[in-house]
Write a protein that holds these residues in place. Structure first.
Motif, short mmCIF file in Angstrom:
data_model
loop_
_atom_site.label_atom_id
_atom_site.label_comp_id
_atom_site.label_asym_id
_atom_site.label_seq_id
_atom_site.Cartn_x
_atom_site.Cartn_y
_atom_site.Cartn_z
N HIS A 1 46.53 43.16 44.06
CA HIS A 1 47.72 43.16 44.89
C HIS A 1 48.89 42.58 44.09
O HIS A 1 48.70 41.97 43.03
N SER B 1 48.51 46.58 48.07
CA SER B 1 47.43 46.86 47.11
C SER B 1 47.94 47.85 46.07
O SER B 1 48.58 48.84 46.40
N GLU C 1 41.60 41.30 52.90
CA GLU C 1 42.51 42.18 53.62
C GLU C 1 41.86 42.74 54.89
O GLU C 1 42.53 42.94 55.90
N LYS C 2 40.55 42.97 54.85
CA LYS C 2 39.86 43.50 56.04
C LYS C 2 39.94 42.53 57.21
O LYS C 2 39.81 42.93 58.38
N HIS D 1 42.67 40.71 57.64
CA HIS D 1 44.12 40.48 57.70
C HIS D 1 44.50 39.19 56.96
O HIS D 1 45.45 38.51 57.34
N PHE D 2 43.73 38.87 55.92
CA PHE D 2 43.95 37.71 55.08
C PHE D 2 43.86 36.39 55.85
O PHE D 2 44.43 35.37 55.44
N CYS E 1 49.91 48.69 52.38
CA CYS E 1 50.34 47.32 52.64
C CYS E 1 50.13 47.00 54.12
O CYS E 1 50.63 47.72 54.99
N HIS E 2 49.41 45.90 54.39
CA HIS E 2 49.27 45.45 55.78
C HIS E 2 50.61 44.90 56.25
O HIS E 2 51.48 44.56 55.44
N ALA F 1 50.14 36.44 55.99
CA ALA F 1 49.19 36.40 57.10
C ALA F 1 49.47 35.22 58.02
O ALA F 1 50.02 34.19 57.60
N SER G 1 50.48 36.29 51.22
CA SER G 1 50.11 37.49 51.98
C SER G 1 50.95 37.71 53.23
O SER G 1 50.97 38.82 53.77
#
Length: 385
Positions: free
Chosen positions: A359, A323, A144-145, A147-148, A311-312, A177, A175
């Motif tokens: 997640h 998450s 996630e850091k 952005h997947f 959530c991104h 992404a 995701s």
């Protein structure tokens, strides 16, 4: 009697997505955010083209590679939209869904013992397809850091002398992404230096919200080492039509075609007529659908963050991947309790790989009303933990 089941069939797991879909189907008043398919029906003009083809008696096999007019139209579509000018005669196969395209691509290039590098989290079929072909899936965590997205460092860490192919899926399921042009250029040198072949599943390409999708094969140096996999299911709301395509350099296309000839012969004829109509006149309905998903994404992701599920912002597909770690539950526990106690079906992130743990995947391909109600139920559920 002897045990007739093959060892490879024994070791592949059942779909973790289907379990929650089946569970939701047995319960009343459940909002299902589980199965990834458009909530739109196929536009009528596409259906009418298929019906007309049947009425006109076009019910025979087509060429193994698919109808020539469809391949020509698809070639123009890909060139204009993604700058990937595939030859319709030597670099393209119309397949029975993207699932078949993935299967024949893997079997066309994998030898027993070869390693396939796979982004993680990833759709559930990739690992089993590699295993059935005699290969070894090697999962690479996209966190996630980041952005997947897949980074060059993570790719380098997982390459070995046995590495042969790299499987990408962006926009990503689960995701959402997206790998942008700069991200793909970042891994291109690694791919070239280590002589890897890329299988790029781009079935969600048209469902990209922040700018236009960047095709892997359009990156300098990657054209000759990329197999592009995609289809009509998501962009044109044609999931049940089972129509996809494989585009690749001629030698790989020829190898995949031999497998396709023996296991499938040709994709359904009437579905091909529908796809031809979709490419010719389906842009406006597709764009309307994408705009609606864009608004639903904003509504739903904002709601998830508001109720305490970080959530991104997904840039593609129609999945949110919040998450649930702050709840103190595992993703499996969260999903099971959410459906039984709150009537909302989601999919645990761990079924998509270890990087998905903590997640849950939520498909926002449902009405805005259902999304608002789902957020309300999820908020009440979290408050009661």
């Amino acid at each position: 009697m002897r045990d007739f089941v093959s060892e490879r069939a024994k070791i592949i797991p059942p779909s973790g997505i289907r379990r929650f879909f089946d569970l939701a189907g047995k319960m009343e008043d459940v909002i299902s955010l589980g199965v990834g398919e458009p909530d739109y029906t196929t536009p009528w003009h596409i259906c009418e083209a298929a019906i007309t083809s049947i009425e006109q008696g076009n019910t025979s096999y087509t060429s193994n590679t698919g109808m020539e007019p469809l391949r020509r139209e698809l070639s123009g579509f890909l060139k204009e939209r993604y700058n990937t000018p595939y030859d319709p005669f030597s670099e393209m196969i119309i397949t029975t869904g993207v699932s078949e395209a993935l299967d024949i691509a893997i079997r066309a290039v994998i030898n027993p013992g070869d390693e396939a590098l796979v982004v993680d989290p990833i759709y559930v079929s990739y690992g089993p397809c590699i295993t059935l072909a005699g290969g070894k899936p090697v999962l690479m965590p996209c966190l996630e850091k980041d952005h997947f997205r897949l980074t060059p460092d993570v790719l380098m860490e997982h390459i070995s002398p046995q590495s042969k192919i790299l499987i990408l899926n962006f926009p990503n399921n689960p995701s959402g992404a997206v790998m942008r042009e700069k991200d793909l250029k970042g891994i291109a040198d690694v791919v070239i230096d280590h002589d890897l072949l890329i299988l790029s599943d781009e079935v969600y390409a048209e469902l990209t919200y922040e700018g236009r999708h960047c095709a892997t094969a359009s990156i300098d140096g990657l054209w000759e080492r990329t197999v592009t996999l995609s289809g009509f299911s998501k962009a044109f709301a044609m999931t049940g039509w089972r129509l996809g395509y494989l585009c690749a350099p001629p030698e790989i296309t020829a190898a995949a075609l031999k497998i396709h000839q023996y296991i499938m012969l040709s994709a359904p004829t009437m579905a091909q007529y529908g796809a031809l109509e979709a490419l010719r006149h389906g842009q406006e309905p597709m764009e309307q659908m994408v705009r609606e998903y864009h608004m639903r994404r904003n509504l739903f992701v904002d709601g998830l963050n508001r109720i305490g599920l970080p959530c991104h912002l997904p840039e593609g597909a129609f999945y949110a991947f919040p998450s649930i770690e702050k709840t103190g539950l595992t993703d499996q526990e969260f999903a099971e309790r959410l459906i039984t106690e709150a009537g909302v079906a989601v999919v645990p992130g761990s079924v998509f790989g270890s990087a998905g743990e903590g997640h849950v995947r939520c498909a926002y391909a449902v009405s805005r009303q259902d999304l608002s109600e789902a957020v309300s139920r999820m908020g009440n559920f979290i408050s009661g933990l």
